[in-house]
Design an enzyme around this catalytic site. Structure first.
Site, PDB file in Angstrom:
ATOM      1  N   TYR A  99      26.709  71.207   5.014  1.00 32.97           N
ATOM      2  CA  TYR A  99      27.646  71.913   4.128  1.00 32.97           C
ATOM      3  C   TYR A  99      26.938  72.256   2.824  1.00 32.97           C
ATOM      4  O   TYR A  99      25.863  72.818   2.824  1.00 32.97           O
ATOM      5  CB  TYR A  99      28.917  71.068   3.937  1.00 32.97           C
ATOM      6  CG  TYR A  99      30.066  71.886   3.400  1.00 32.97           C
ATOM      7  CD1 TYR A  99      30.549  72.983   4.111  1.00 32.97           C
ATOM      8  CD2 TYR A  99      30.645  71.595   2.171  1.00 32.97           C
ATOM      9  CE1 TYR A  99      31.585  73.762   3.616  1.00 32.97           C
ATOM     10  CE2 TYR A  99      31.684  72.358   1.679  1.00 32.97           C
ATOM     11  CZ  TYR A  99      32.145  73.438   2.392  1.00 32.97           C
ATOM     12  OH  TYR A  99      33.160  74.210   1.903  1.00 32.97           O
ATOM     13  N   LYS A 173      33.068  73.501   7.034  1.00 33.30           N
ATOM     14  CA  LYS A 173      34.175  72.688   6.523  1.00 33.30           C
ATOM     15  C   LYS A 173      34.743  71.790   7.618  1.00 33.30           C
ATOM     16  O   LYS A 173      35.020  70.605   7.398  1.00 33.30           O
ATOM     17  CB  LYS A 173      35.269  73.609   5.984  1.00 33.30           C
ATOM     18  CG  LYS A 173      36.176  72.959   4.947  1.00 33.30           C
ATOM     19  CD  LYS A 173      35.475  72.908   3.603  1.00 33.30           C
ATOM     20  CE  LYS A 173      36.379  72.386   2.507  1.00 33.30           C
ATOM     21  NZ  LYS A 173      35.711  72.398   1.196  1.00 33.30           N
ATOM     22  N   GLU A 244      40.092  78.522   2.413  1.00 37.28           N
ATOM     23  CA  GLU A 244      38.796  78.190   1.840  1.00 37.28           C
ATOM     24  C   GLU A 244      38.117  79.420   1.238  1.00 37.28           C
ATOM     25  O   GLU A 244      37.989  80.460   1.888  1.00 37.28           O
ATOM     26  CB  GLU A 244      37.889  77.585   2.926  1.00 37.28           C
ATOM     27  CG  GLU A 244      36.573  77.060   2.420  1.00 37.28           C
ATOM     28  CD  GLU A 244      36.729  75.836   1.535  1.00 37.28           C
ATOM     29  OE1 GLU A 244      35.799  75.564   0.751  1.00 37.28           O
ATOM     30  OE2 GLU A 244      37.766  75.136   1.608  1.00 37.28           O
ATOM     31  N   ASP A 245      37.694  79.288  -0.009  1.00 34.20           N
ATOM     32  CA  ASP A 245      36.845  80.278  -0.686  1.00 34.20           C
ATOM     33  C   ASP A 245      37.451  81.679  -0.755  1.00 34.20           C
ATOM     34  O   ASP A 245      36.761  82.684  -0.554  1.00 34.20           O
ATOM     35  CB  ASP A 245      35.461  80.329  -0.040  1.00 34.20           C
ATOM     36  CG  ASP A 245      34.644  79.091  -0.392  1.00 34.20           C
ATOM     37  OD1 ASP A 245      35.040  78.377  -1.329  1.00 34.20           O
ATOM     38  OD2 ASP A 245      33.618  78.843   0.249  1.00 34.20           O
ATOM     39  N   ASP A 268      39.746  74.586  -2.771  1.00 37.16           N
ATOM     40  CA  ASP A 268      39.123  75.019  -4.021  1.00 37.16           C
ATOM     41  C   ASP A 268      40.025  74.724  -5.216  1.00 37.16           C
ATOM     42  O   ASP A 268      39.533  74.402  -6.302  1.00 37.16           O
ATOM     43  CB  ASP A 268      38.814  76.520  -3.968  1.00 37.16           C
ATOM     44  CG  ASP A 268      37.945  76.863  -2.778  1.00 37.16           C
ATOM     45  OD1 ASP A 268      36.832  76.333  -2.687  1.00 37.16           O
ATOM     46  OD2 ASP A 268      38.396  77.642  -1.924  1.00 37.16           O
ATOM     47  N   ALA A 301      37.271  79.209 -16.141  1.00 38.90           N
ATOM     48  CA  ALA A 301      38.723  79.204 -15.930  1.00 38.90           C
ATOM     49  C   ALA A 301      39.104  80.041 -14.716  1.00 38.90           C
ATOM     50  O   ALA A 301      40.032  80.843 -14.758  1.00 38.90           O
ATOM     51  CB  ALA A 301      39.431  79.723 -17.177  1.00 38.90           C
ATOM     52  N   GLY A 302      38.381  79.833 -13.611  1.00 40.02           N
ATOM     53  CA  GLY A 302      38.723  80.488 -12.355  1.00 40.02           C
ATOM     54  C   GLY A 302      39.610  79.605 -11.510  1.00 40.02           C
ATOM     55  O   GLY A 302      40.303  78.711 -12.015  1.00 40.02           O
ATOM     56  N   THR A 303      39.571  79.832 -10.200  1.00 38.99           N
ATOM     57  CA  THR A 303      40.430  79.077  -9.286  1.00 38.99           C
ATOM     58  C   THR A 303      40.196  77.578  -9.396  1.00 38.99           C
ATOM     59  O   THR A 303      41.143  76.796  -9.492  1.00 38.99           O
ATOM     60  CB  THR A 303      40.172  79.543  -7.843  1.00 38.99           C
ATOM     61  OG1 THR A 303      40.447  80.944  -7.749  1.00 38.99           O
ATOM     62  CG2 THR A 303      41.060  78.801  -6.869  1.00 38.99           C
ATOM     63  N   ALA A 304      38.937  77.158  -9.367  1.00 39.33           N
ATOM     64  CA  ALA A 304      38.636  75.728  -9.422  1.00 39.33           C
ATOM     65  C   ALA A 304      38.965  75.142 -10.787  1.00 39.33           C
ATOM     66  O   ALA A 304      39.596  74.077 -10.883  1.00 39.33           O
ATOM     67  CB  ALA A 304      37.168  75.498  -9.080  1.00 39.33           C
TER      68      ALA A 304
END
Length: 565
Positions: A99, A173, A244-245, A268, A301-304
């Site tokens: 991974y 994953k 995912e992603d 995420d 300050a994105g998704t994660a």
């Protein structure tokens, strides 16, 4: 015509071509006779242990991480039990190959190195074919526990990689789900959602195997996702849908749309937030402080990043703050600088963390008018500095020193290694060994001032496999915030942080134990909230019974033999 038909050799028995059934040289003499394998395998009968030793030796001869990943993928394509035995025996060493971070190289080279399909490929240009494709995978309504799907818009730190990204990341994953939590590999489906790509190198390259057009957005995209969800949940009503992603414009919106309707999970956002919360809980035990008293700067300050902010906000609210005050304890910084209410182009999930413009009057601004990380840290003097920006070296010595906290909590979480916001050894040196550090990549212990500091890896693999297993065991109707909180607390509770230099999180070598502990906590929480669809009379034993083990089973039409270990 005997052995040959129209000049072609007859097909070998199907058992040798099915990676879930193939045992290679571990077929017993009786199995070989009953299955028609005599003469098709070398005469020696080996144990799984002997096979694993050879496979690991062959693995060690590969010259690069990409070659090692390709070798392991070929092993999985041939013999799934042997693949998982090798992976389980060397989990800490092989996890970064199977991974993150090596999966990034696999994805970038997917079309060039294409060998054989794995999973289901769904195209936005053929929405009517969704059901046909899922049925063609060959599993029935009660045969699927987990489906991992990706449209590959935001793969790790490398961006949009189209079909190859979706195919590579979902297969990787699921391999972690099985190795870490014993999710049965025969009961999962990796799904690549091909909605096009904006990666010009792929679109104009000679070998790309996906749809050659720009990424589709808007109503057509939403209709495609809805068709996938409705079809998958109708065909496989027990399955957990893992996202995912996905890109930030879609990830949260999709999760919020389906959370109340089906069991669904976005690693995420939810997984990253929960594993960081677990590390923060460990840090609170070291410092003796309370979450409600923390000041947090999230850089990226994105998704994660916002997923982490949300988990910390909720935790601070549980620790006594009202929600509005908990939100004000988080300062979010992105590419344009500190998020303020007058910044153009804010996404809906970022807006709750945007500060009032009046609050920043007199703060220094860069040439583009934004308020940079250094100014924010100097003004706020946070106790926590969390990085999900992929901006290498952003946490400079001046930035870290300006935190002024007794035990600064600094998590450079971006990966791969070359994208980390700071090196852990620098963080320890700049703070005189006082910094509490977690990273997104594995780091060897760092000696400083006579103490070996174990650096926690905020690896989602410590959390999401156990969440998935807990959902499978409980047959939960949905994944609740309470279940994620229970998962984070379970992970945090597995480490003793009292020793000098102790890690804030469990070691990756203990993934099976961590996943089992998380699964029990998640299943119990699901039952407590009335979300479990099965009775949980003995959740500890039910979790153990559900965990698939990499060992050979009786072969079809065989005598049940075969070397075991």
């Amino acid at each position: 015509m005997g052995e040959y038909e129209h000049g072609q050799r007859r097909h070998s028995p199907a058992v040798l071509e099915d990676p879930l059934l193939n045992k290679d040289t571990a077929f017993s003499a009786a199995e070989r006779a009953s299955l028609g394998l005599d003469g098709l395998i070398p005469p020696v009968v080996e144990s799984l242990h002997e096979q694993a030793a050879r496979a690991y030796m062959q693995y060690g001869r590969q010259p690069t991480d990409l070659a090692r990943s390709i070798f392991l993928s070929g092993l999985q394509d041939r013999n799934e039990v042997l693949f998982y035995r090798v992976l389980s025996d060397h989990l800490r060493e092989l996890l970064p190959i199977v991974y993150d971070p090596t999966i990034a190289q696999v994805i970038e080279n997917y079309s060039r190195e294409y060998r054989r399909p794995r999973g289901v490929y769904l195209s936005i240009d053929d929405p009517g074919g969704i059901e046909r494709a899922l049925r063609n995978f060959g599993l029935g309504a009660g045969d699927v526990d987990l489906i991992v799907a990706s449209d590959a818009e935001q793969i790790l730190g490398i961006g949009d990689w189209g079909l190859g990204g979706g195919a590579g990341i979902t297969a990787g994953k699921l391999a972690v789900y099985t190795a870490a939590a014993g999710i049965d590999p025969a009961r999962v489906i990796p799904v690549a959602l091909d909605v096009g790509t904006d990666n010009e190198a792929l679109l104009n390259g000679p070998f790309y195997v996906g749809e050659r057009h720009a990424r589709v957005r808007g109503e057509r995209y939403d209709a495609f996702i809805d068709a996938y969800v409705s079809t998958a949940t109708r065909l496989f009503p027990q399955a957990l849908l893992h996202w995912e992603d996905f890109g930030p414009s879609n990830a949260r919106r999709i999760l919020e749309r389906y959370t109340g309707r089906v069991p669904t999970f976005n690693d995420d956002m939810q997984g990253t937030g929960a594993i960081v919360l677990a590390a923060v809980l460990g840090a609170m035990r070291v410092t003796g402080q309370r979450l409600r008293d923390q000041r947090v700067v999230v850089f990226g300050a994105g998704t994660a990043g916002i997923g982490i902010a949300d988990q910390l906000r909720d935790a601070m609210a549980r620790d006594g703050l009202d929600e509005e005050e908990a939100v004000r304890r988080v300062w979010a910084v992105d590419k344009q600088g500190l998020l303020t209410q007058d910044v153009a182009g804010l996404r809906d999930f970022q807006r709750p963390y945007a500060r009032p413009p009046a609050e920043t009057e007199g703060w220094a601004r860069d040439e583009d008018g934004g308020i940079g990380l250094a100014e924010v840290v100097a003004r706020v003097q946070p106790t926590m500095l969390l990085g999900t920006s992929t901006a290498r070296g952003a946490f400079t010595e001046d930035v870290v020193r300006s935190m002024k906290a007794g035990r600064p909590i600094v998590f450079p979480l971006s990966n791969p290694t070359e994208r980390m916001e700071a090196a852990p050894d620098d963080l320890l040196r700049w703070t005189g060994g006082r910094a509490l550090v977690a990273t997104g990549v594995p780091v060897e212990p760092i000696p400083y001032d006579g103490v070996d500091h174990s650096i926690a890896q905020a690896n989602n693999a410590l959390l999401y496999p156990g969440v998935g297993l807990g959902v499978v065991v409980s047959r939960a109707r949905r994944v609740s915030d309470g279940m994620l909180r229970a998962a984070a607390e379970a992970v945090a509770g597995m480490v003793d942080v009292s020793a000098p230099g102790a890690s804030l999180l469990p070691e990756v070598e203990n993934l099976r134990a961590v996943s089992a502990t998380v699964a029990v906590a998640v299943a119990r929480q699901a039952a407590e909230e009335g979300l479990a669809r099965v009775a949980l009379d003995d959740p500890v034993q039910q979790v153990q019974d559900a965990m698939w083990q990499p060992r050979y089973r009786p072969s079809p039409s065989g005598d049940g033999g075969g070397a075991e270990s």
